[in-house]
Design a protein around this motif. Structure first.
Motif: not given
Lengths: 115, 115
Positions: B48-63, B16-25
């Motif tokens: 990558x930072x923008x992707x990071x912020x987007x994933x959960x909307x607010x905070x997301x672990x960068x690693x 789910x997380x990766x599909x979300x990232x991919x669709x966002x890109x």
DNA sequence: ACAACATTTCTATAAATATTGAATTATTTC
DNA sequence: GAAATAATTCAATATTTATAGAAATGTTGT
């Protein structure tokens, strides 16, 4: 369509054994058409046992194939019908259409066309 | 194409997380096109930072995002280019085409048309 | 009812994967 | 060169998933 179901389908196919099984079922819909043994009709598709024999060519644990078939069914990728002792499996065409459309539309939505 | 690579792509997107990232890109290639902030060009895609912020909307672990981006790149689904401090990510169109074609051809190979 | 067969469920184990925060590397800016 | 920033790597943990064999379920034919 719900993203959750898309993920489920992709996860189910993202395993070498299951993709092999699934491709076999899809191809078999054709192969079985010219099979005159009478054991399996085109409309029915192969049984779980036939899938089992196919997977590695020789021997394969039945419970393992059963597990993977259930995963494919839960993802909505195949249909399973009980026919006496056998479990008759066939790919669901709508799932193939759904996935083909999904990636085609993703491909379209990329504005940046070059490279 | 090698079945192994198909599995790798499907497995990568079957999360789910990766599909979300991919669709966002993929979507972002369009969204960013009309963004006049000048921070990100169409050709580059989001960092990558923008992707990071987007994933959960607010905070997301960068690693965590870094991990998933690497998975997507290893599967051949996205390209990552270093641009200074940032890592610029963009979907690979050829991968989308490959997957769309794969499912389209599977859909074709099903002889049994009824149902 | 009994034997043979096909499939599933159960149980245990092994392997792969995702998550997190801290530490590290690399780049820019002052 | 030092501080600030962006991203990756590392290490530990938790979770999920695959594999395997034994046991159980259900079906057919005698």
């Amino acid at each position: 369509m719900a993203q959750k179901q898309t993920v489920q389908m992709l996860k189910a196919l993202g395993d070498p054994t299951r993709l092999q099984i699934f491709e076999f079922l899809v191809r078999c819909q054709c192969a079985v058409a010219v099979d005159d043994s009478g054991g399996v009709s085109v409309a029915e598709g192969p049984s779980a046992g036939q899938v089992c024999c196919h997977v590695t060519g020789v021997s394969q644990i039945t419970s393992s194939v059963s597990f993977h078939l259930k995963e494919l069914r839960n993802a909505g990728l195949i249909a399973m019908d009980k026919r006496g002792k056998n479990m008759v499996c066939a790919p669901r065409k709508d799932s193939l259409r759904t996935l083909a459309d999904y990636f085609a539309s993703l491909e379209q939505s990329t504005c940046c066309k070059e490279k």
